[in-house]
Each structure stands twice: as C-alpha cells, then as structure tokens.
Design a protein around this motif. Structure first.
Motif, short mmCIF file in Angstrom:
data_model
loop_
_atom_site.label_atom_id
_atom_site.label_comp_id
_atom_site.label_asym_id
_atom_site.label_seq_id
_atom_site.Cartn_x
_atom_site.Cartn_y
_atom_site.Cartn_z
N GLN A 1 -4.14 48.67 131.43
CA GLN A 1 -4.35 49.09 132.80
C GLN A 1 -3.03 49.52 133.43
OE1 GLN A 1 -6.93 46.56 135.42
NE2 GLN A 1 -5.01 46.23 136.50
N VAL A 2 -3.06 50.63 134.18
CA VAL A 2 -1.88 51.08 134.91
C VAL A 2 -2.25 51.22 136.38
CG1 VAL A 2 -0.82 52.23 132.94
CG2 VAL A 2 -2.33 53.52 134.45
N THR A 3 -1.32 50.82 137.25
CA THR A 3 -1.54 50.84 138.68
C THR A 3 -0.37 51.52 139.36
OG1 THR A 3 -2.68 48.70 138.50
CG2 THR A 3 -2.02 49.40 140.70
N PRO A 4 -0.61 52.46 140.28
CA PRO A 4 0.51 53.12 140.99
C PRO A 4 1.41 52.10 141.67
CG PRO A 4 -1.56 54.22 141.46
CD PRO A 4 -1.91 52.96 140.73
N SER A 5 2.72 52.34 141.63
CA SER A 5 3.69 51.45 142.25
C SER A 5 4.63 52.29 143.11
CB SER A 5 4.47 50.69 141.17
OG SER A 5 5.46 49.87 141.74
N GLU A 6 4.91 51.82 144.31
CA GLU A 6 5.79 52.54 145.23
C GLU A 6 7.23 52.15 144.95
OE1 GLU A 6 7.29 55.07 147.45
OE2 GLU A 6 5.10 55.00 147.56
N LEU A 7 8.06 53.16 144.62
CA LEU A 7 9.46 52.89 144.31
C LEU A 7 10.29 52.55 145.54
CD1 LEU A 7 10.43 55.60 141.65
CD2 LEU A 7 10.51 53.12 141.37
N PHE A 8 10.01 53.22 146.63
CA PHE A 8 10.88 53.11 147.80
C PHE A 8 10.14 52.49 148.98
CE2 PHE A 8 12.14 56.86 145.30
CZ PHE A 8 13.41 56.45 144.92
N GLY B 1 10.70 49.30 152.18
CA GLY B 1 11.66 48.43 152.85
C GLY B 1 13.07 48.98 152.81
N ASP B 2 14.03 48.13 152.45
CA ASP B 2 15.44 48.54 152.41
C ASP B 2 15.71 49.61 151.36
OD1 ASP B 2 16.03 46.79 154.43
OD2 ASP B 2 16.73 45.19 153.10
N SER B 3 14.91 49.64 150.29
CA SER B 3 15.15 50.61 149.22
C SER B 3 14.78 52.04 149.63
CB SER B 3 14.37 50.22 147.97
OG SER B 3 12.97 50.24 148.21
N LEU B 4 14.14 52.21 150.77
CA LEU B 4 13.76 53.54 151.24
C LEU B 4 14.98 54.43 151.43
CD1 LEU B 4 11.30 55.23 152.12
CD2 LEU B 4 11.69 54.45 154.45
N LYS B 5 16.14 53.85 151.69
CA LYS B 5 17.36 54.62 151.91
C LYS B 5 17.83 55.34 150.64
CE LYS B 5 20.12 50.43 151.22
NZ LYS B 5 20.99 49.43 151.89
N PHE B 6 17.31 54.94 149.46
CA PHE B 6 17.73 55.57 148.21
C PHE B 6 16.82 56.74 147.81
CE2 PHE B 6 19.07 51.06 147.72
CZ PHE B 6 20.44 51.28 147.73
N LYS B 7 15.76 56.97 148.56
CA LYS B 7 14.78 57.98 148.18
C LYS B 7 15.39 59.38 148.10
CE LYS B 7 10.12 59.63 149.13
NZ LYS B 7 8.91 59.47 149.96
N SER B 8 16.30 59.71 149.00
CA SER B 8 16.90 61.05 149.01
C SER B 8 17.77 61.30 147.78
CB SER B 8 17.73 61.25 150.28
OG SER B 8 18.77 60.28 150.36
N PHE B 9 18.20 60.24 147.10
CA PHE B 9 19.02 60.40 145.90
C PHE B 9 18.17 60.58 144.64
CE2 PHE B 9 21.64 57.99 148.87
CZ PHE B 9 22.83 58.70 148.83
N ILE B 10 16.91 60.15 144.69
CA ILE B 10 16.00 60.28 143.56
C ILE B 10 14.69 60.86 144.11
CG2 ILE B 10 14.97 59.11 141.57
CD1 ILE B 10 16.86 56.80 142.04
N GLU B 11 14.68 62.17 144.31
CA GLU B 11 13.55 62.80 144.97
C GLU B 11 12.31 62.90 144.10
OE1 GLU B 11 14.75 66.51 146.58
OE2 GLU B 11 16.13 65.64 148.05
N ASN B 12 12.51 63.13 142.81
CA ASN B 12 11.38 63.34 141.91
C ASN B 12 11.28 62.17 140.94
OD1 ASN B 12 10.57 66.20 142.69
ND2 ASN B 12 12.75 66.44 142.22
N ALA B 13 10.48 61.19 141.33
CA ALA B 13 10.35 59.99 140.50
C ALA B 13 9.00 59.34 140.77
CB ALA B 13 11.48 59.00 140.81
N GLY B 14 8.53 58.62 139.76
CA GLY B 14 7.26 57.91 139.89
C GLY B 14 7.30 56.63 139.09
N ALA B 15 6.43 55.69 139.45
CA ALA B 15 6.40 54.41 138.75
C ALA B 15 4.97 53.87 138.72
CB ALA B 15 7.32 53.40 139.45
N VAL B 16 4.68 53.12 137.66
CA VAL B 16 3.39 52.43 137.56
C VAL B 16 3.62 51.03 137.03
CG1 VAL B 16 2.02 54.52 137.19
CG2 VAL B 16 2.97 53.30 135.22
#
Length: 211
Positions: free
Chosen positions: A30-37, A39-54
């Motif tokens: 089973q795989v479930t979508p996971s949000e990378l950014f 809380g506090d980690s949202l500030k790193f989103k602009s450095f890794i624009e194209n990414a995904g996690a499960v």
C-alpha cells in the motif's frame, strides 16, 4: 444480568483483537500520499520545487522494494528503467517480510551537451533504521518550455507479489500548455514527454550493482 453483559463484552473484545491480529498478518502493498512541506519545513519548498513522497507499507514474500521508471514520448511508452534503486525488506516473526517507510523523489531540470532538456532525479528510501539514496538522469530529445509534476492523489493498494504501483511523475512539453494528468494510460497518451515512477516488490538480486 451484569455478569452476562460482562461475558458478552469480553467475547466481543476477543473477537476484535483476533480480527486486528489477523489483519496485521495479512500480505499488503500500500502507498499513501505524503506531504513533504508542512509546518516549519514549508520554508524549504522553494528550494525543492519538483518533488513528491509517499508512505509505503509492505508485507509479503519479496526481499526488496524497488523503484522503476517509465518514459513516455508523444503519448507512447518508449522506455522502462527497471532497476533504479530500492530498499531491502526485513523478515518478520510470521515468516513474511516487511518494509514500512517513505519513498521520496525530486527532479532538477537542466540542459545536456546537445542543448536538450535533461532531468536529474534523486530518490530516497527512508525508514527509522536508515535511508538509501540513488541518482539517475533522463535526457529528452527536445527542448521543453514547460513542465509539471504528476502527484499521487489517493491511497493505492496492489498485489504484494505481482503488483506495481505508480507513486509520482513529471510531464514536460515544448508547447505552451500542460494537461491535467493522472497515471492512467488514457491520460498519459496526451503527454508530449513524461516520466512515471513506480514501486514494485522484487527479489534482492534485482538491486545488485545499483548502490
């Protein structure tokens, strides 16, 4: 009367516990979508624009979970890269094997020596006991003017022994527009260029020479 009610309650509790125990021992992939950014980690989103996690939950007989990639060109499946990395499963007390963790993928776009678009991929398999990362590069035979990710929108389950499950992708084009996309072949036929990442259960020898 109270004694009878207590006996009934105990019986129901035992049935519930037995049901949960049986469910925990059943094979699952089973795989479930996971949000990378968040809380506090949202500030790193602009450095890794194209990414995904499960998040990944596996219980079965296979020795590893591997990553593969499909490359689609002009709506047709052109290449399959079957051995792009993975993580070894661990033996459980009931004789099955298991892996519970996260698979994370990021892509950076650049140009190759011919001036065409090039996509450098980094994938990470992460769990509490450690992590393994891999790199891979895809070259397109054209210059792309637009690109965007293809995320996994909802939880997916497949056969623990035979199934492959798409977890994330990227589409690109030399035109001005991108289609709203999912992982179905019908939708992928609309792409100019795309790479689709999948997870599959396999034997450990499929990972030889990759690390």
């Amino acid at each position: 009367m109270n004694k009878i009610l207590c006996i009934i309650a105990l019986l129901l509790l035992n049935i519930s516990l037995l049901s949960c125990s049986t469910a925990n021992q059943e094979p699952v992939f089973q795989v479930t979508p996971s949000e990378l950014f968040t809380g506090d980690s949202l500030k790193f989103k602009s450095f890794i624009e194209n990414a995904g996690a499960v998040k990944v939950q596996y219980r079965g007989e296979k020795e590893s979970i591997r990553l593969l990639a499909e490359v689609w060109v002009n709506g047709e499946l052109k290449e399959i890269h079957p051995q792009m990395g993975g993580f070894l499963t661990k033996e459980t007390k009931d004789g099955l094997r298991a892996w519970n963790g996260e698979a994370i993928i990021s892509i950076d776009k650049s140009e190759n020596d011919e001036g065409y678009s090039q996509y450098t991929t980094k994938s990470v398999f992460y769990e509490e006991s450690g992590q393994v990362s891999y790199g891979y590069t895809f070259n397109a035979d054209e210059v792309h003017t637009a690109f965007g990710d293809i995320p996994l929108h909802q939880e997916q389950s497949v056969s623990p022994e035979e199934g492959e499950v798409a977890i994330w992708g990227l589409q690109a084009t030399n035109l001005k527009t991108l289609h709203t996309m999912d992982f179905s072949p019908e939708q992928l036929k609309l792409t100019d260029w795309a790479v689709i990442f999948k997870l599959a259960a396999t034997e450990a020898d499929a990972l030889d020479g990759e690390q």
